[in-house]
Write a protein that holds these residues in place. Sequence first.
Motif, PDB file in Angstrom:
ATOM      1  N   SER A  37      -2.536   2.076  -1.826  1.00  0.00           N
ATOM      2  CA  SER A  37      -3.423   1.705  -0.713  1.00  0.00           C
ATOM      3  C   SER A  37      -4.895   1.601  -1.107  1.00  0.00           C
ATOM      4  N   SER A  38      -5.310   2.226  -2.193  1.00  0.00           N
ATOM      5  CA  SER A  38      -6.722   2.191  -2.571  1.00  0.00           C
ATOM      6  C   SER A  38      -7.032   1.157  -3.653  1.00  0.00           C
TER       7      SER A  38
ATOM      8  N   GLY B 207       0.784  -1.228   0.000  1.00  0.00           N
ATOM      9  CA  GLY B 207       0.000   0.000   0.000  1.00  0.00           C
ATOM     10  C   GLY B 207       0.814   1.274   0.000  1.00  0.00           C
ATOM     11  N   GLU B 208       2.138   1.175   0.055  1.00  0.00           N
ATOM     12  CA  GLU B 208       2.994   2.359   0.064  1.00  0.00           C
ATOM     13  C   GLU B 208       2.821   3.142  -1.234  1.00  0.00           C
TER      14      GLU B 208
END
Length: 183
Positions: A112-113, A107-108
């Motif tokens: 993340s979405s 998610g970095e």
Amino acid sequence: MANCADGAGTGGDGTSGKQELAWGKTATTIGAQSPADGTEGGGKLEVTPTTVVYAKTAMGNTAVNGVYAIITVKDRASGPTAAAESAPIEGGGWQWISADGQALDEGENDASSITPNGFTGGGTVKAGTWHWKTIAFDLTAAQAKGGTIAYTDGAGSVFTWKVPSSDTGPEVSAVKKGMEGNY
């Protein structure tokens, strides 16, 4: 321990072992000690990465670094109690390790979405059940070549899988379909 390699686990010296698995093979792990939803932790959790899809755009977003690596994971609570994946806050969770050794957390950057429909599982898995989830990484083209994913479980053991360099796995079409639409 069914899926422990020589040196895996702790040997009393405080160091965790590392086990390398073939893509699509299951690691039997120890679940999170303190799941975020407040349930009792530490149950037996089978973790299996099955599919990877590379995309420049996903879920209405464009990868900041050039390409998303979107990986499906099947989590199954195989013991008599519920289990959850270990989170980064507990020193666990998922990382992408590029060929030069750089480690990036799940998610970095802008990943993340990225949660395709049908692969939005997470949190605690009830005993005897399983669910799909995805992990996503926002990578440069160089980072995506020769990548490895690593999962650190609730006991600090590390499991790694070499990630195929092109879209691979039984859920490729379902992941792509899950990313369609307006977000």
